[in-house]
Structures are given as C-alpha cells and as structure tokens.
Design a protein around this motif. Sequence first.
Motif, PDB file in Angstrom:
ATOM      1  N   HIS A  10       0.824  -1.205   0.000  1.00 34.31           N
ATOM      2  CA  HIS A  10       0.000   0.000   0.000  1.00 34.31           C
ATOM      3  C   HIS A  10       0.864   1.262   0.000  1.00 34.31           C
ATOM      4  O   HIS A  10       1.742   1.413   0.846  1.00 34.31           O
ATOM      5  CB  HIS A  10      -0.892  -0.040   1.248  1.00 34.31           C
ATOM      6  CG  HIS A  10      -1.936   1.032   1.298  1.00 34.31           C
ATOM      7  ND1 HIS A  10      -2.210   1.744   2.439  1.00 34.31           N
ATOM      8  CD2 HIS A  10      -2.790   1.496   0.356  1.00 34.31           C
ATOM      9  CE1 HIS A  10      -3.194   2.589   2.198  1.00 34.31           C
ATOM     10  NE2 HIS A  10      -3.562   2.476   0.939  1.00 34.31           N
ATOM     11  N   GLU A  37       0.493  -0.467  -4.763  1.00 34.71           N
ATOM     12  CA  GLU A  37      -0.626   0.462  -4.969  1.00 34.71           C
ATOM     13  C   GLU A  37      -0.098   1.856  -4.681  1.00 34.71           C
ATOM     14  O   GLU A  37       0.689   2.037  -3.748  1.00 34.71           O
ATOM     15  CB  GLU A  37      -1.768   0.129  -3.983  1.00 34.71           C
ATOM     16  CG  GLU A  37      -3.012   1.002  -4.140  1.00 34.71           C
ATOM     17  CD  GLU A  37      -3.068   2.258  -3.273  1.00 34.71           C
ATOM     18  OE1 GLU A  37      -4.039   3.005  -3.389  1.00 34.71           O
ATOM     19  OE2 GLU A  37      -2.116   2.518  -2.498  1.00 34.71           O
ATOM     20  N   ASP A  39      -1.215   6.385  -5.321  1.00 36.76           N
ATOM     21  CA  ASP A  39      -2.285   7.336  -5.616  1.00 36.76           C
ATOM     22  C   ASP A  39      -1.792   8.399  -6.591  1.00 36.76           C
ATOM     23  O   ASP A  39      -0.688   8.926  -6.425  1.00 36.76           O
ATOM     24  CB  ASP A  39      -2.730   8.018  -4.317  1.00 36.76           C
ATOM     25  CG  ASP A  39      -3.062   7.008  -3.234  1.00 36.76           C
ATOM     26  OD1 ASP A  39      -4.074   6.316  -3.378  1.00 36.76           O
ATOM     27  OD2 ASP A  39      -2.279   6.901  -2.255  1.00 36.76           O
ATOM     28  N   GLU A 112      -4.172   3.932  -8.302  1.00 37.92           N
ATOM     29  CA  GLU A 112      -5.401   4.569  -7.815  1.00 37.92           C
ATOM     30  C   GLU A 112      -5.489   5.991  -8.341  1.00 37.92           C
ATOM     31  O   GLU A 112      -4.623   6.827  -8.049  1.00 37.92           O
ATOM     32  CB  GLU A 112      -5.490   4.568  -6.279  1.00 37.92           C
ATOM     33  CG  GLU A 112      -6.821   5.190  -5.861  1.00 37.92           C
ATOM     34  CD  GLU A 112      -7.029   5.340  -4.365  1.00 37.92           C
ATOM     35  OE1 GLU A 112      -6.328   4.707  -3.564  1.00 37.92           O
ATOM     36  OE2 GLU A 112      -7.938   6.138  -4.020  1.00 37.92           O
ATOM     37  N   LYS A 114      -6.724   9.390  -7.956  1.00 39.14           N
ATOM     38  CA  LYS A 114      -7.131  10.110  -6.734  1.00 39.14           C
ATOM     39  C   LYS A 114      -7.290  11.580  -7.083  1.00 39.14           C
ATOM     40  O   LYS A 114      -6.412  12.407  -6.763  1.00 39.14           O
ATOM     41  CB  LYS A 114      -6.041   9.885  -5.678  1.00 39.14           C
ATOM     42  CG  LYS A 114      -6.346  10.399  -4.306  1.00 39.14           C
ATOM     43  CD  LYS A 114      -7.279   9.515  -3.563  1.00 39.14           C
ATOM     44  CE  LYS A 114      -6.614   8.710  -2.479  1.00 39.14           C
ATOM     45  NZ  LYS A 114      -7.567   7.787  -1.833  1.00 39.14           N
TER      46      LYS A 114
HETATM   47 MG    MG Z   1      -4.782   4.591  -2.327  1.00 41.75          MG
END
Ligand code: MG
Length: 255
Positions: A10, A37, A39, A112, A114
Amino acid sequence: MWPYPRTVAHRGGGTLAPENTIAALRCGLAYGYRAVEFDVMLAKDGVPVVVHDVDLGRTVAGSGAIPDYTAAQLAAMDAGSWFGPQFAGEGVPTFEAVVAYCKQQGIWMNIEIKPAPGFEVETGEVVARLTRQYFAAGGSLPLLSSFSTAALEAARAAAPELARGWLVDELPDDWLAQARTLGVVAMHCDHNILTRQQVQAVKAEGYGVFCYTVNTVERADELLGWGVDGFCTDRIDAIEYMEDATEIRGQTRRV
Ligand code: MG
Ligand code: G3P
C-alpha cells in the motif's frame, strides 16, 4: 480468475517508508514485494504526480494544495522528512517516474486515480491515456482503480482496454448495476465493513474482490478463505508477498 498478485504494498512501502515516494517503492522491493498500490493526482500544470492528500502538510512539507503547484515544484518539495530525516531528499514523484521505476524493477501496479475535487474527469482521462502510452510496447498491464465514478468513466473513455476496479467504502446495495455501468472488473472494498456474504455475492457475479488495507496475517487468511482475490497491506514486514494467484487459500505466509 484473478490475474494479479494477491498481496500489494500500500502506497509503495506501507508504513515502512514515506508513502508514495520512490523510496517507498525501493522499500517494498527490499521486502520482496513486486506489486504496489499508489495514488495519482494532477499537479497545476496537468502533470500527474504520486501523492495521497490534496493538501500539503501531512506528508509534503508546506502549505496549500497539490493543484496549486506544478509537478516540477512538487518534485523539489520534501515528502520524506515527516517519516524520518534520512528521507529528507524525497520529493513528490511524477506518475511517469514511478511507472518507469516499477517497469524497470518488474513491479506490478494498482494505480489509484485520486483526483483533487473538481478534477475527476481530467485526472481519469490523463492517467488512462498515459498508462496506455507507457505500456504500448508491452509489460504487465496495471489495474486502475478509483473511488470517483466520474474518473473511472473518463478512464474508460480514454483507454477502454485498461482494466478498472471500483473503490468503495461500504458495498452499495446497487453495486452490481453500477459495476456493469462502469464496466469494472473488480470491487475494491474496505475489509473492515465487508462480510463473507458480500464477497460471495460479488464473486458469484464474476467480479474480483480486492480489499484495503489488511495488516495482519490472521485477517489476510480469513479474507482469502472467504474468496477475496487480493489485498493491499501497510505491513509488508508481517505479510509475505504472494505472487501466484493459484496459491491455496488460507496459506498466507508469516515472515
Ligand atoms: Mg490509495
Ligand atoms: O486503493 C486502496 C486504498 O489505497 C484506498 O484508500 O485512502 O489509502 O487511498 P486510500
């Protein structure tokens, strides 16, 4: 079948490095993680950068918001000191730099989208278009995801061939209708408010289930036992990286 790694670091390196930095990617790799992962948000000049918060102050020293600064200005800022003085040189990396590092190191990506408020469509479009471009010559395709349905729609319009997951807090009652409309391949759910019945229902409709953010081996085992396909974790030191999607459920390894 879930064609992606089961365990994903993450924000790059979980809680072991300053999130969403190149140092975090290096940290994830050091713990054996080959899936990440992160953002992505647009800077003032429309260049996507890798960062979680719209506002500066928590991980990036300074004030104001990401859309107030160009990518070059953000790259020169300090996104590492909050975590530790040895990370003082870490800037906010561009999306391009992060993808380049991951491709070079063979790290799979859950990207992701964002968006800062008001930039949903633009961010979805830019991230998808660039992702298509970065992978035009091949490579293991990333999975795009977002809480923003507008960003997901824009990503699909820009690069329909890229797989997308829909991030939700609580699984909505009408998730199936919305998932069909969005054309996503997976639901990305908060495991804290997800039930075994919901996992089974989503799987029964042919969608993948990805969970955030799972930080103990016991909970990982339980979720995999429910049929969850993969999850991201902050505890890359406690949960061993699992690549093989055919691994037996409930065998999350301790390290
Ligand atoms: Mg995220
Ligand atoms: O993509 C999973 C997870 O990162 C979603 O929440 O706030 O950590 O970006 P957040």
